[in-house]
Enzyme design. Structure first.
Site, PDB file in Angstrom:
ATOM      1  N   TYR A   1      -4.682   3.137   7.616  1.00  0.00           N
ATOM      2  CA  TYR A   1      -5.621   3.027   6.901  1.00  0.00           C
ATOM      3  C   TYR A   1      -6.637   2.915   8.344  1.00  0.00           C
ATOM      4  O   TYR A   1      -6.585   4.489   8.669  1.00  0.00           O
ATOM      5  CB  TYR A   1      -6.302   0.866   7.553  1.00  0.00           C
ATOM      6  CG  TYR A   1      -4.792   0.648   6.826  1.00  0.00           C
ATOM      7  CD1 TYR A   1      -4.584   1.153   5.166  1.00  0.00           C
ATOM      8  CD2 TYR A   1      -3.841  -0.030   7.402  1.00  0.00           C
ATOM      9  CE1 TYR A   1      -3.273   0.116   4.230  1.00  0.00           C
ATOM     10  CE2 TYR A   1      -2.343  -0.797   6.872  1.00  0.00           C
ATOM     11  CZ  TYR A   1      -2.148  -0.272   5.281  1.00  0.00           C
ATOM     12  OH  TYR A   1      -1.451  -0.534   3.686  1.00  0.00           O
TER      13      TYR A   1
ATOM     14  N   TYR B   1      -2.723  -2.548 -10.399  1.00  0.00           N
ATOM     15  CA  TYR B   1      -2.388  -2.303  -8.990  1.00  0.00           C
ATOM     16  C   TYR B   1      -1.896  -2.970  -8.338  1.00  0.00           C
ATOM     17  O   TYR B   1      -0.797  -2.702  -7.154  1.00  0.00           O
ATOM     18  CB  TYR B   1      -4.238  -1.763  -8.780  1.00  0.00           C
ATOM     19  CG  TYR B   1      -4.102  -2.293  -7.163  1.00  0.00           C
ATOM     20  CD1 TYR B   1      -4.190  -0.775  -6.171  1.00  0.00           C
ATOM     21  CD2 TYR B   1      -4.282  -3.526  -6.790  1.00  0.00           C
ATOM     22  CE1 TYR B   1      -4.472  -1.088  -4.896  1.00  0.00           C
ATOM     23  CE2 TYR B   1      -4.822  -3.602  -5.131  1.00  0.00           C
ATOM     24  CZ  TYR B   1      -4.084  -2.086  -4.334  1.00  0.00           C
ATOM     25  OH  TYR B   1      -4.650  -2.275  -2.778  1.00  0.00           O
TER      26      TYR B   1
ATOM     27  N   SER C   1       0.939  -0.890  -0.026  1.00  0.00           N
ATOM     28  CA  SER C   1      -0.289   0.709   0.035  1.00  0.00           C
ATOM     29  C   SER C   1       0.473   1.542  -0.295  1.00  0.00           C
ATOM     30  O   SER C   1       0.005   2.772  -0.181  1.00  0.00           O
ATOM     31  CB  SER C   1      -0.766   0.031   1.116  1.00  0.00           C
ATOM     32  OG  SER C   1      -2.224  -0.985   1.338  1.00  0.00           O
TER      33      SER C   1
ATOM     34  N   LYS D   1       0.135   3.225  -2.618  1.00  0.00           N
ATOM     35  CA  LYS D   1      -0.700   4.261  -3.331  1.00  0.00           C
ATOM     36  C   LYS D   1      -0.539   5.949  -3.020  1.00  0.00           C
ATOM     37  O   LYS D   1      -1.194   6.829  -4.021  1.00  0.00           O
ATOM     38  CB  LYS D   1      -1.655   3.908  -2.210  1.00  0.00           C
ATOM     39  CG  LYS D   1      -2.353   2.737  -2.664  1.00  0.00           C
ATOM     40  CD  LYS D   1      -3.782   2.172  -1.030  1.00  0.00           C
ATOM     41  CE  LYS D   1      -4.065   0.766  -1.126  1.00  0.00           C
ATOM     42  NZ  LYS D   1      -3.516  -0.845  -0.838  1.00  0.00           N
TER      43      LYS D   1
ATOM     44  N   VAL E   1       1.761  -3.330   3.682  1.00  0.00           N
ATOM     45  CA  VAL E   1       1.063  -4.686   4.473  1.00  0.00           C
ATOM     46  C   VAL E   1       2.802  -5.578   3.447  1.00  0.00           C
ATOM     47  O   VAL E   1       2.667  -6.742   4.753  1.00  0.00           O
ATOM     48  CB  VAL E   1       0.238  -5.761   4.100  1.00  0.00           C
ATOM     49  CG1 VAL E   1      -1.315  -5.331   4.616  1.00  0.00           C
ATOM     50  CG2 VAL E   1      -0.295  -5.954   2.430  1.00  0.00           C
TER      51      VAL E   1
HETATM   52  N1  GLN Z   1      -1.541  -5.642  -2.061  1.00  0.00           N
HETATM   53  C1  GLN Z   1      -2.523  -5.343  -1.282  1.00  0.00           C
HETATM   54  C2  GLN Z   1      -3.476  -5.331  -1.173  1.00  0.00           C
HETATM   55  O1  GLN Z   1      -4.690  -5.254  -1.716  1.00  0.00           O
HETATM   56  C3  GLN Z   1      -2.036  -3.958  -0.455  1.00  0.00           C
HETATM   57  C4  GLN Z   1      -2.972  -3.594   0.391  1.00  0.00           C
HETATM   58  C5  GLN Z   1      -1.586  -3.451   2.028  1.00  0.00           C
HETATM   59  O2  GLN Z   1      -0.666  -2.685   1.883  1.00  0.00           O
HETATM   60  N2  GLN Z   1      -2.934  -2.883   3.119  1.00  0.00           N
HETATM   61  O3  GLN Z   1      -4.155  -6.228  -0.395  1.00  0.00           O
END
Ligand code: GLN
Length: 309
Positions: A244, A192, A68, A71, A262
């Site tokens: 988050y 993505y 993430s 992002k 994550v």
């Molecule tokens: N690639 C992960 C997902 O889409 C990214 C989520 C994350 O890092 N929170 O679930």
């Protein structure tokens, strides 16, 4: 802002020990099988300031997937290639209060995803780029923002997420069914996944934080990569949505624009300006690196880095 060098060194040293101790109570992500292979005890922390001075602790050279944290790069790219008005006519800028992969509010409260830092919002933001920007250009942009030419797609992580990413596909198709997705859902979600699989290090995430903290200019090369306005927007959204459904508490306790992933990464755009990057794959229940969050609490408190200090 001037920080006493010896004090900074001492505080980072303490934070490293605090982070290491905290890692043991977290757990690596396993919903993407490849991520489950990470060493839960790994911990790396890197600080880079505007003069190019750095501090380095632990596993700073280990490559791991941005997840993430990408992002932030996707949002920066959307702002660069599509502009502010166009970008935010397709995604909102409100904290969701829900988990990063939630589909709930998207279906019940709003057609547009709440913000670009959650999966739905990032997939929507990617859809602005799918047909407009080549992957090579996105990769080049990511490498510059992280001052890291070694960034590549971790193909194993990409394949692992590709095989198991049905929830994200569901989000893509839900966005399409609402008529808001700006490109083909399959190609968009694949892009993505590819962005999530970019291989970074704690050091690259420190550079990313530094460039944002420095208003979008790489202070070492002098190159402007993000406009000052866009950097302010990105940092604001990192502050309110970057952790988050822990963003509120983190905002109070740490108060530094940050973005987690994550894979265990955390990038922080701190006063100084300085960038702080982390790798600590043992996560808390929100999906944030346990070690990195604990370390940042200490660093921010001791060095008064909270934006409202
Ligand atoms: N690639 C992960 C997902 O889409 C990214 C989520 C994350 O890092 N929170 O679930």
């Amino acid at each position: 802002m001037t920080l006493d060098k010896e004090n900074v060194k001492r505080v980072f040293g303490e934070a490293y020990d605090i982070g290491l101790a905290a890692a043991s109570s977290g757990a690596v992500a396993d919903y993407i099988p490849e991520l489950a292979k990470a060493d839960p005890k790994a911990f790396g922390m890197y600080m880079l300031d505007k003069n190019g001075e750095s501090l380095s602790f632990g596993d700073v050279g280990v490559r791991f997937s941005a997840q993430s944290v990408s992002k932030v790069i996707v949002l920066a790219a959307a702002l660069k290639f599509k502009g502010f008005d166009e970008t935010f006519s397709h995604v909102m800028m409100e904290p969701s209060g829900d988990s990063f992969n939630s589909i709930l509010k998207l279906d019940t409260r709003s057609n547009l995803p709440f913000n670009p830092m959650i999966n739905a919002g990032a997939i929507q933001t990617v859809s602005l780029l799918t047909d407009e920007v080549s992957f090579a250009d996105l990769m080049d942009f990511a490498r510059k923002l992280c001052r890291d030419d070694g960034i590549t797609v971790d193909e194993r992580v990409f394949r692992s997420e590709f095989m198991t990413g049905d929830r994200n596909r569901a989000i893509g198709y839900l966005l399409k069914s609402k008529g808001v997705l700006q490109s083909d859902p399959k190609r968009t979600v694949d892009l993505y996944f590819r962005m999530c699989s970019l291989s970074v290090t704690a050091k690259s995430l420190a550079a990313l934080g530094l460039i944002l903290a420095n208003g979008g200019v790489d202070p070492i090369s002098g190159e402007r990569l993000v406009s000052e306005d866009h950097a302010r927007t990105i940092k604001s959204i990192m502050f309110t949505c970057g952790m988050y459904d822990y963003s509120g508490k983190y905002g109070v306790r740490v108060g530094v624009p940050s973005k987690s992933g994550v894979g265990g990464g955390l990038t922080c755009a701190a006063k100084g300006p300085m960038g702080i990057g982390f790798y600590g794959p043992a996560l808390d229940k929100f999906g944030n690196s346990k070690a990195a969050v604990k370390a940042m609490e200490h660093i921010s408190r001791e060095l008064k880095l909270h934006v409202f200090d």
